[in-house]
Design a protein around this motif. Structure first.
Motif, PDB file in Angstrom:
ATOM      1  N   ARG A   1     -52.140  23.287 -44.675  1.00 13.65           N
ATOM      2  CA  ARG A   1     -50.762  23.024 -45.092  1.00 13.65           C
ATOM      3  C   ARG A   1     -50.592  22.952 -46.610  1.00 13.65           C
ATOM      4  O   ARG A   1     -49.713  23.647 -47.171  1.00 13.65           O
ATOM      5  CB  ARG A   1     -50.261  21.730 -44.439  1.00 13.65           C
ATOM      6  CG  ARG A   1     -48.853  21.329 -44.854  1.00 13.65           C
ATOM      7  CD  ARG A   1     -47.774  22.129 -44.165  1.00 13.65           C
ATOM      8  NE  ARG A   1     -46.537  22.131 -44.940  1.00 13.65           N
ATOM      9  CZ  ARG A   1     -45.372  22.579 -44.493  1.00 13.65           C
ATOM     10  NH1 ARG A   1     -45.283  23.053 -43.287  1.00 13.65           N
ATOM     11  NH2 ARG A   1     -44.323  22.555 -45.259  1.00 13.65           N
ATOM     12  N   PRO A   2     -51.383  22.170 -47.381  1.00 12.14           N
ATOM     13  CA  PRO A   2     -51.160  22.130 -48.839  1.00 12.14           C
ATOM     14  C   PRO A   2     -51.501  23.447 -49.531  1.00 12.14           C
ATOM     15  O   PRO A   2     -50.898  23.780 -50.555  1.00 12.14           O
ATOM     16  CB  PRO A   2     -52.073  20.990 -49.296  1.00 12.14           C
ATOM     17  CG  PRO A   2     -53.076  20.808 -48.225  1.00 12.14           C
ATOM     18  CD  PRO A   2     -52.384  21.171 -46.955  1.00 12.14           C
TER      19      PRO A   2
ATOM     20  N   THR B   1     -49.093  17.956 -38.082  1.00  9.90           N
ATOM     21  CA  THR B   1     -49.710  18.655 -39.208  1.00  9.90           C
ATOM     22  C   THR B   1     -48.710  19.385 -40.092  1.00  9.90           C
ATOM     23  O   THR B   1     -49.101  20.074 -41.030  1.00  9.90           O
ATOM     24  CB  THR B   1     -50.746  19.665 -38.686  1.00  9.90           C
ATOM     25  OG1 THR B   1     -50.120  20.544 -37.731  1.00  9.90           O
ATOM     26  CG2 THR B   1     -51.917  18.961 -38.024  1.00  9.90           C
ATOM     27  N   GLY B   2     -47.417  19.240 -39.809  1.00  9.81           N
ATOM     28  CA  GLY B   2     -46.402  19.875 -40.641  1.00  9.81           C
ATOM     29  C   GLY B   2     -46.190  21.339 -40.363  1.00  9.81           C
ATOM     30  O   GLY B   2     -45.627  22.052 -41.202  1.00  9.81           O
ATOM     31  N   PHE B   3     -46.603  21.810 -39.185  1.00  8.02           N
ATOM     32  CA  PHE B   3     -46.315  23.185 -38.771  1.00  8.02           C
ATOM     33  C   PHE B   3     -44.972  23.153 -38.044  1.00  8.02           C
ATOM     34  O   PHE B   3     -44.835  22.526 -37.002  1.00  8.02           O
ATOM     35  CB  PHE B   3     -47.422  23.719 -37.870  1.00  8.02           C
ATOM     36  CG  PHE B   3     -48.637  24.200 -38.622  1.00  8.02           C
ATOM     37  CD1 PHE B   3     -49.030  25.531 -38.551  1.00  8.02           C
ATOM     38  CD2 PHE B   3     -49.382  23.329 -39.408  1.00  8.02           C
ATOM     39  CE1 PHE B   3     -50.154  25.981 -39.244  1.00  8.02           C
ATOM     40  CE2 PHE B   3     -50.500  23.762 -40.106  1.00  8.02           C
ATOM     41  CZ  PHE B   3     -50.890  25.101 -40.026  1.00  8.02           C
TER      42      PHE B   3
ATOM     43  N   LEU C   1     -43.824  27.506 -42.382  1.00  9.50           N
ATOM     44  CA  LEU C   1     -45.165  27.600 -41.820  1.00  9.50           C
ATOM     45  C   LEU C   1     -45.149  27.278 -40.332  1.00  9.50           C
ATOM     46  O   LEU C   1     -44.613  26.253 -39.913  1.00  9.50           O
ATOM     47  CB  LEU C   1     -46.108  26.629 -42.541  1.00  9.50           C
ATOM     48  CG  LEU C   1     -47.551  26.569 -42.016  1.00  9.50           C
ATOM     49  CD1 LEU C   1     -48.260  27.909 -42.194  1.00  9.50           C
ATOM     50  CD2 LEU C   1     -48.323  25.453 -42.715  1.00  9.50           C
ATOM     51  N   GLY C   2     -45.734  28.171 -39.551  1.00 12.53           N
ATOM     52  CA  GLY C   2     -45.866  27.939 -38.119  1.00 12.53           C
ATOM     53  C   GLY C   2     -47.236  28.371 -37.632  1.00 12.53           C
ATOM     54  O   GLY C   2     -48.088  28.814 -38.405  1.00 12.53           O
ATOM     55  N   LEU C   3     -47.426  28.269 -36.330  1.00 11.91           N
ATOM     56  CA  LEU C   3     -48.711  28.570 -35.701  1.00 11.91           C
ATOM     57  C   LEU C   3     -48.514  29.601 -34.599  1.00 11.91           C
ATOM     58  O   LEU C   3     -47.529  29.554 -33.870  1.00 11.91           O
ATOM     59  CB  LEU C   3     -49.308  27.294 -35.088  1.00 11.91           C
ATOM     60  CG  LEU C   3     -50.674  27.431 -34.400  1.00 11.91           C
ATOM     61  CD1 LEU C   3     -51.784  27.595 -35.434  1.00 11.91           C
ATOM     62  CD2 LEU C   3     -50.949  26.204 -33.515  1.00 11.91           C
ATOM     63  N   VAL C   4     -49.470  30.535 -34.491  1.00 16.78           N
ATOM     64  CA  VAL C   4     -49.586  31.378 -33.305  1.00 16.78           C
ATOM     65  C   VAL C   4     -50.689  30.768 -32.449  1.00 16.78           C
ATOM     66  O   VAL C   4     -51.732  30.369 -32.968  1.00 16.78           O
ATOM     67  CB  VAL C   4     -49.953  32.831 -33.668  1.00 16.78           C
ATOM     68  CG1 VAL C   4     -49.985  33.710 -32.415  1.00 16.78           C
ATOM     69  CG2 VAL C   4     -48.970  33.404 -34.676  1.00 16.78           C
TER      70      VAL C   4
END
Length: 296
Positions: free
Chosen positions: A287-288, A67-69, A44-47
């Motif tokens: 995230r979950p 946040t676990g990204f 999991l990542g972010l743009v």
């Protein structure tokens, strides 16, 4: 745009403080995921479009880590300021920040596109893509996102598809020499975001370094439906742009089932045009949900 440090050796460029980043150079997002994710598969990542567009790079890395990204795609034009025009000192600084962070630079999100019938505009976009590729290599990123942005009414669609495909081949070959993947976002108007047309572009490109960035558009369900459209490109999907998983505007369960069934073990990157009041809280809540979907 031109490369501001065209002949600088990569290891020298990164500097001692960023040596750890060199281990990421020359590897695609899929390989990175295979090596680091193990049995967990997807990551999991972010743009930075749009949840992180107002964050500078230190804030972006801090919020992703909290946040676990695990990774980020830096969309061009946002506050992080990581663009092909930055100088050598800034490039060293950015590479060092990622080397010192558990958050990976998944890649750079350009707005480069190849549909224009104007040869000068097309050439400018190809050269700009190459500048993004060079920057991505020097920063330790895995790939550059590009897009088809339109099929034009006054140009035969097959002609535009051919032009996009040939352009992709050129930039994919350039990227392959530098270990930087070219990711074609499923995007645009006039039919350029329809998966049969995306499949055609990729087939014309005919290069292993040109992959698809699945974009979770409503048009993914067009024609013969999601499963059929997914199958058209499933073997070429390099990254996936997802949206806010707390919403039900897209069949998330079906998509993640298809990704798992296809053996996809790469980056799923959250981007959303609607910005919540508390972005960090929204990331924590996503995230979950993502973990449940990715687990299958």
């Amino acid at each position: 745009m031109t490369d501001s440090v065209p002949h600088l050796d990569r290891r020298v460029f990164l500097g001692a403080s960023a040596v750890a980043a060199t281990g990421l150079l020359g590897r695609s997002s899929r390989l990175l995921a295979d090596e680091k994710a193990g049995e967990s598969g997807m990551r999991l990542g972010l743009v930075t479009y749009n949840w992180g567009r107002e964050w500078d790079l230190p804030t972006l890395l801090k919020n992703c880590e909290a946040t676990g990204f695990e990774g980020v795609e830096l969309r061009s034009g946002h506050k992080h300021g990581v663009e092909p025009g930055i100088d050598a000192a800034r490039r060293r600084e950015v590479a060092a920040r990622f080397a010192d962070s558990p958050v990976e630079l998944v890649g750079l999100g350009s707005a480069c596109e190849y549909h224009s019938p104007d040869p000068a505009v097309l050439k400018k976009n190809i050269e700009e893509t190459k500048a993004f590729v060079t920057l991505c290599e020097q920063l330790g990123g895995g790939g550059v996102k590009v897009r088809p942005n339109a099929l034009l009414e006054d140009v035969p669609h097959e002609k535009t598809l051919e032009q996009i495909g040939r352009s992709l081949r050129e930039v994919a070959a350039f990227g392959a020499d530098r270990g930087v993947e070219i990711r074609l976002e499923v995007h645009g108007r006039g039919g350029s975001a329809l998966l049969p047309n995306v499949q055609r572009m990729i087939a014309i490109a005919d290069h292993p370094n040109a992959v698809v960035c699945w974009n979770c558009n409503g048009s993914d369900l067009a024609g013969e439906g999601l499963e059929h459209n997914f199958d058209l490109v499933k073997d070429k999907i390099g990254t996936v742009h997802i949206h806010d998983l707390r919403t039900d505007g897209y069949p998330w369960e079906r998509l993640f089932a298809l990704l798992n069934a296809s053996g996809f073990a790469g980056w799923t990157l959250l981007e959303d045009g609607k910005v919540p009041g508390d972005v960090v809280a929204a990331m924590r809540e996503n995230r979950p949900i993502w973990e449940r979907l990715a687990a299958g």
